[in-house]
Each structure stands twice: as C-alpha cells, then as structure tokens.
Write a protein that holds these residues in place. Structure first.
Motif, mmCIF file in Angstrom:
data_model
loop_
_atom_site.group_PDB
_atom_site.id
_atom_site.type_symbol
_atom_site.label_atom_id
_atom_site.label_comp_id
_atom_site.label_asym_id
_atom_site.label_seq_id
_atom_site.Cartn_x
_atom_site.Cartn_y
_atom_site.Cartn_z
ATOM 1 N N GLN A 159 35.182 34.528 41.166
ATOM 2 C CA GLN A 159 36.271 33.247 41.627
ATOM 3 C C GLN A 159 37.687 32.179 41.294
ATOM 4 O OE1 GLN A 159 35.425 32.244 44.681
ATOM 5 N NE2 GLN A 159 34.257 34.049 45.253
ATOM 6 N N SER A 160 37.896 31.582 41.050
ATOM 7 C CA SER A 160 39.065 31.211 40.494
ATOM 8 C C SER A 160 38.973 31.414 38.700
ATOM 9 C CB SER A 160 38.882 29.575 40.795
ATOM 10 O OG SER A 160 38.971 28.864 42.350
ATOM 11 N N ASN A 229 44.332 26.225 45.126
ATOM 12 C CA ASN A 229 44.144 27.893 45.598
ATOM 13 C C ASN A 229 46.060 27.824 46.526
ATOM 14 O OD1 ASN A 229 41.753 27.639 45.843
ATOM 15 N ND2 ASN A 229 40.977 27.409 47.911
ATOM 16 N N GLU A 283 35.244 35.862 52.165
ATOM 17 C CA GLU A 283 35.469 34.887 52.024
ATOM 18 C C GLU A 283 36.779 35.256 52.798
ATOM 19 O OE1 GLU A 283 36.531 33.004 49.090
ATOM 20 O OE2 GLU A 283 35.093 33.170 47.647
ATOM 21 N N TYR A 336 44.207 38.163 46.988
ATOM 22 C CA TYR A 336 43.520 36.578 46.340
ATOM 23 C C TYR A 336 42.517 36.532 46.713
ATOM 24 C CZ TYR A 336 42.744 31.826 46.123
ATOM 25 O OH TYR A 336 41.216 30.865 45.724
ATOM 26 N N CYS A 340 39.680 37.267 43.466
ATOM 27 C CA CYS A 340 38.413 35.670 44.048
ATOM 28 C C CYS A 340 36.778 36.919 44.006
ATOM 29 C CB CYS A 340 39.012 34.534 44.731
ATOM 30 S SG CYS A 340 39.832 33.707 44.085
ATOM 31 N N GLY A 405 35.467 28.180 37.944
ATOM 32 C CA GLY A 405 35.539 29.275 38.899
ATOM 33 C C GLY A 405 34.161 28.110 39.934
HETATM 34 N N1 GLN Z 1 37.306 31.393 46.435
HETATM 35 C C1 GLN Z 1 37.109 30.461 46.231
HETATM 36 C C2 GLN Z 1 37.934 29.401 47.420
HETATM 37 O O1 GLN Z 1 39.540 29.842 47.667
HETATM 38 C C3 GLN Z 1 38.109 30.136 45.365
HETATM 39 C C4 GLN Z 1 37.739 28.750 44.734
HETATM 40 C C5 GLN Z 1 37.219 28.033 42.942
HETATM 41 O O2 GLN Z 1 36.601 29.258 42.966
HETATM 42 N N2 GLN Z 1 37.195 26.984 43.120
HETATM 43 O O3 GLN Z 1 37.157 29.016 48.068
#
Ligand code: GLN
Length: 681
Positions: A159-160, A229, A283, A336, A340, A405
């Motif tokens: 993820q993030s 994001n 997602e 993106y 993630c 993340g």
């Molecule tokens: N994929 C998630 C989003 O874009 C990532 C967010 C995160 O890990 N904080 O909402």
C-alpha cells in the motif's frame, strides 16, 4: 591444552598481529586451529545470514575445507568476503552487539504482541479479509545484519509504503526540480486521501491552501507532498509516462527488486515483488476519492497531459458521441493502484528501507539503486509527511523518517544505521498500524535513534551503535580514569554534559573511590561540591577506606566531616604471599573497562570481539582488576573458560591482593571455584 600451544599462538600473533588476533579470538582451548563451526556461529551471532550473497564463496570454501582450519587457510578463506568477516569478528558491524539488541527487541515484540486495539482497513475486501492477528518485524542494517521476528516472511500489501519509493524513482528520472513543478514538499496536516491541494505562486515561493477561485492565473495547484495520495498519484504519473502500463509496472517492480537486493549480477532482476491484481482491481472499483483526485490534478494542470487529439465523431446516431476520459488520468491511477498492490515481506521492505538508510546502496547486493542525492531529498519529506496528519507527533515521539500503509506495514529509516519494517494489520483512526506505531515508539524509548538524540546523555537509553559493555564503560570509565589521574578539566566537562559522576563500574567503584585511593584531594573536593555521595563498593568499602589504606590523611579528614556511618570492606586474600602473575597494560583504557564489563555479564561474544581487536585478555584496570577477577566474582563460567583458554594467567592480584579464585570463593561461586581448582592442578 598446553602452555606451549599458547606460546606458539603468541609467536604467530607477533608475526601478523591483525589477522592472528582474529584467528586467536576463535581458537578454542588453546588449539592452533579454528573449528569451522565456530566461525559460522560467530558470523551468525553477528547477525549475518547463511544465505547472504556476500558470504556464498566463503561458505563454499568452508564446505570444501572440512571441520578444522589452520592459520594460513583461515586467512585465505576470510579474505573471500573482503572486510565483511573481519568486521563481524571484531564486533564492528552497524549493530555491534547484535545478540543483546535482538534480546531487547524480542522483549519489546512480546509486550506489543498483546495489543489488540485497532481495526482492519475495510474499504476493499482483500484488505478486510486478512488475519488481523498477524505481527512481524524485520530490521536490516546497512551492513546487512538481519533481525526477524514473528510473521516477518509473510507477503502483505505494501500500500502506501510504496510512496517514498515512487518519489525516488520519479526524482531519478527527472531530477528534483522538475518533479517539484508537479508536487510540493510541505506537510499537509490532513488525512492521506484529502482532496485539498496546495496553492503556490508559479515561482513556487508562497504556500497556502487552494481555496479561492480568484487565485486563478497567479497560482499553480499541486499536491502537498508525495506521501499523501494526491502526491503519490502524481509521482506515479511522472514515471516513464511514454511507456505502456505493463512496461511501467514491470520497470517499477524491477526497481523494487533491486532495492531488496534481488538483482542478478548482469543487472537483470532475478525476482520481482508479487503483484496482486485482484487488489488493484478492487482499489479501482472502490477508489472514487482517488479517481476524483486524478481529475482534480488534471484540472489544476499539474498532471501532464498525454498528447491526444480529439478524434472525429463517427457515430450513426446523431446524439451519440465517444465519451472521452483523459488517458493521463487513468494511466496514473492505474499505475498507482497497482504499485499499492505489490506484496512484499517485512524483511523485504526492511531491506528497501535499509537501502535508503545506506544512501541508496543495497546492503546485501552492494549495488547502487538510487543516487545519494535522491535519497537525501526523499528522507526529509518522509520525515515531515510520511505519517500523514500524525507526522508531527510521530516526529516528536519517534523522530525517524517513516511511512505507513493501510496494509498494516510501517517502515522506518534510521539513516546510516538500519531499515525497519513492522507489519500488523490493525489500524488506528489515521490509518497507521497500532502495533507498528507502538513498536516504533518503544524502539526509540529503548535506543538513541531519534534524529535529535545526538546531544542526549540520557543514560537510561542505549546507543545501538555501541556494544552494551562499551556503553557502560563510556558512562563511568572516563570519569573514573579522570578522577584517579586528577584531571578536573575532564570532570568539569562531564558535568556540563550532565553525566552522572556517581556511577560506579562493575565493582561499584566510583570516581570518588579512585580519587581517594590515588590521593587526588582536589578531585575529592570537587566531587563532593558537585553533590556526589560516597557509596560502598562491591566489598562494602567507602572511599574513606581507600584514603586511609593509602595514607591520604587530608582526604580522610574531609570524609570524616560528613555525617555518614562508614562500614569496613571485606576482601578475601587466602594466600597473600603466593604466586603473582603479570597483569597487562593496554593503552586504550576504555576498551579494558569494556572487557571487564563483558566478563561481568558473561558476554563471551563481546570478549571475543575485543580479543579480535587485540586487547590482551589479562589487561587490568585502575584497581588492577582483570576480566578473570570479574568473571570469577560474578560466576560467569563461560567467560572464565574463554579467558583461561586464551592465555589469562590464574594468579593475577588486584589492588588488595585478591586472585580470581579468592573472588570466586568470597562470592561463593561454586562452579567457578571447582573449575579454577581443577585448572590449577
Ligand atoms: N491504496 C490506498 C489508497 O490509495 C493506500 C492508502 C494508504 O495505504 N494509506 O487509498
């Protein structure tokens, strides 16, 4: 074991000191060979893994060699790995006391494991369905030492945590300036998915929020930073925009492969992180907010357009037309979402973080993956914005560049030391792993790793860059040596560093004891003026006894003025006229104190490192105490054995005439007494 063998070794050491010291530190029982297993164990204890690519040729040689290695072979074998093995054997890797560090981390891990607070990310099924109890941590140092605990080898969604890396990849391609035409470097103070953009003048010298429409023309609008994001969609959009989606994703996965050290020697990537396509699709399906953000970026002009023209409409139905969606937006979002949805283990992510800690060079492959400049530009943004709207508190409490993340991972970078990844899927309101945060907090409250710890002399916390025995030696040794030599200047500077001048050594001998024993009247006065209190040492002796035994009358008078009831010390010396062996002098006094602390704690690993560094086993301190006195007094049997089989003589005598055997008897250390008696005959 024979005395001749030891003297053989001694002559070897005289020939090629440095390498012979390494060899000698691993010889057991005075043998003149090293067991192959001992070498492997020592490497394992230093935190290096058997599958470390840098050690493969060494292990091959060892396999071929058999169980025992003589000096000449030892030298040629360890040279196959450059300086790595030498550093490991001398305790000079990034975390020198790896075993002690691991034990402390294990303890913290077990405590944090009990925490059950927080919720799984629920916005898409693949994240909502993971086992919430999973918990793992991995730490990789810039020298490639690896600590792992719990679910450290389970793949999870990064993820993030991909965001700092996307930012780095974009900077590598375009350079800092160009990237920042499209994204800012300011903390947003907002949730990670907030739609607000940063408004700044076209020249970039004013920052504020995008609020009023009448700013049109004078201001450009960009995401606050690459860690939220909006910023990460932007940086994804900036990576190789001319290429197809599959080429771009492949390129990024290969970059991650290199960060983790999977790159093969010919530059191709042997392995790349797993891509969870279902995760990416979900997602996309539920990512309304992110999709809105993509268009917002297009609308404000900061996301570069693809060069497409509006085609002629050829629908037979006169009201029908092709609805156009700007490909730059969909491509950036698709990429993106996909990044993630890469999956890695905590150990992999820790390795990538260690590459950042190591200024862009992967600790294991030794390949440069990112330029120093890129890493130097990324870490400050990570530090100020990596934890979203909790970044300020996190900076204050933990003080390290970090990224979380919603998959439950948190990565931390301790520059020039190590990368950390903690994985536990239950999240707090800000979307940060609850256990991950707690681990990070406890790491900084145990160790001096906070960015601003440089000026701390907080003795309750440890410096991970020092062996624990060295840390203890530093916190008392300097003051004791200074006191015994009458060096008030040094003591004054220790006071201004807020160092505690009352701290005693392994025998609770304090600066006041040594100043009294050596007749340093001015020092005694200085210490008392500083409010230092006389306390009893290991034998119940107060500084006044030291002064009295050495006929320092003025000092005795000084102590008599204090309202303290002094007890008399008890030293056991069975045979004061018996044989007396030599105590070695070694110029680095703090290393001697480190050796004695290591012996006190039965830390054979640490003793071995010091021997490998050339410290004589029978070096003595200001009270003529040696490592064997301490190991005997504390009942540290392994240390006693190691010292003796490495040539420590038995009949050394301390300031009061006591031998190690006297000490073992006085402290009633039966097994040590038996061992020493056996040895003596
Ligand atoms: N994929 C998630 C989003 O874009 C990532 C967010 C995160 O890990 N904080 O909402």
């Amino acid at each position: 074991m024979s005395k001749e063998k030891i003297s053989q070794l001694e002559s070897l050491r005289a020939k090629s000191k440095r390498e012979a010291d390494l060899f000698f530190s691993l010889c057991e029982n005075g043998q003149n060979f090293v067991e192959s297993k001992k070498l492997k164990d020592a490497l394992g204890n230093s935190g290096l893994k058997p599958n470390d690519s840098r050690l493969q040729s060494l292990f091959k040689r060892l396999e071929a060699h058999g169980d025992t290695i003589v000096f000449e072979d030892f030298i040629s074998i360890i040279r196959t790995s450059g300086l790595l093995v030498e550093k490991a054997l001398r305790g000079q890797l990034a975390l020198p006391d790896f075993i002690d560090f691991s034990k402390n981390l294990d303890k913290i891990f077990d405590e944090v494991k009990k925490m059950k607070a927080g919720e799984l990310a629920s916005y898409i099924p693949p994240l909502a369905e993971v086992d919430p109890d999973q918990f793992g941590i991995a730490i990789v140092t810039i020298d490639g030492q690896i600590y792992e605990r719990g679910d450290s080898l389970k793949d999870f969604s990064i993820q993030s945590m991909c965001k700092p890396f996307n930012y780095c990849f974009a900077m590598e391609e375009m350079g800092l300036e160009k990237v920042h035409k499209h994204v800012g470097q300011e903390p947003s103070g907002r949730q990670f998915d907030d739609l607000t953009l940063l408004a700044r003048t076209v020249s970039g010298n004013y920052t504020g929020e995008y609020a009023k429409d009448n700013l049109e023309g004078r201001f450009s609008r960009v995401p606050f930073n690459p860690m939220v994001n909006a910023g990460a969609i932007m940086t994804a959009g900036l990576i190789n925009p001319e290429d197809s989606y599959t080429q771009r994703l492949r390129y990024i996965r290969q970059k991650f492969g290199s960060l983790v050290g999977w790159t093969a020697d010919d530059g191709s990537s042997a392995e790349i992180p797993r891509f969870n396509k279902d995760m990416a699709r979900q997602e996309n399906f539920k990512g309304y907010n992110n999709i809105a953000m993509g268009y917002l970026l297009m609308a404000t002009g900061s996301l570069p357009h693809t060069k497409t023209d509006l085609h002629r409409d050829i629908h037979p139905d006169e009201d029908e037309f092709d609805f156009y969606i700007e490909p730059a937006v969909t491509e950036a979002l698709k990429l993106y979402f996909s990044i993630c949805s890469l999956e890695m283990t905590a150990t992999d992510v820790a390795m990538a973080a260690a590459t950042l800690a190591n200024s862009g060079v992967c600790p294991i492959s030794q390949h440069r993956v990112l330029s120093q400049k890129t890493v130097r530009n990324c870490l400050p943004v990570l530090q100020t914005s990596g934890m979203y709207n909790a970044s300020g508190t996190f900076f204050q409490e933990v003080g390290l560049p970090a990224k979380s993340g919603v998959g439950g991972g948190i990565l931390l970078v301790v520059p020039q030391l190590m990368g950390v990844c903690i994985f536990s899927p239950r999240l707090d309101k800000q979307g940060n792993s609850v256990r991950g945060l707690e681990m990070a907090k406890r790491l900084t409250s145990k160790y001096l790793v906070h960015t601003f710890d440089g000026t701390m002399t907080d003795t309750g916390r440890l410096d991970p860059k020092l062996p624990i025995a060295r840390w203890k030696a530093d916190s008392c040794g300097e003051a004791i040596w200074a006191a015994s030599n009458g060096n008030i200047r040094t003591l004054e500077s220790l006071v201004s560093q807020q160092r505690d001048l009352q701290t005693g050594d392994y025998d609770i001998r304090t600066p006041l004891h040594l100043a009294s024993a050596e007749g340093q009247f001015e020092v005694v006065k200085f210490l008392l003026d500083q409010g230092v209190k006389p306390i009893p040492d290991r034998w119940g002796g107060y500084p006044i006894s030291d002064a009295r035994n050495n006929n320092h009358k003025k000092i005795v008078d000084l102590f008599n003025k204090l309202d303290i009831k002094y007890t008399e010390p008890f030293h056991l010396v069975e045979n004061p006229k018996g044989k007396t062996d030599k105590i070695a002098k070694f110029e680095d006094e703090l290393m001697v104190i480190e050796l004695l602390f290591a012996a006190t704690e039965n830390n054979v690993d640490n003793i071995r490192h010091l021997v490998a560094k050339g410290v004589p086993v029978n070096a003595g301190d200001y009270d003529l105490r040696t490592a064997l006195h301490l190991a005997a007094a504390e009942g540290s049997l392994e240390a006693v054995e190691y010292l003796i089989t490495h040539g420590h003589p038995l009949n050394v005598r301390d300031r009061w005439g006591a031998t190690p055997l006297d000490e073992a008897k006085r402290e009633k250390r039966k097994s040590v007494v038996n061992f020493l008696n056996k040895y003596n005959h």
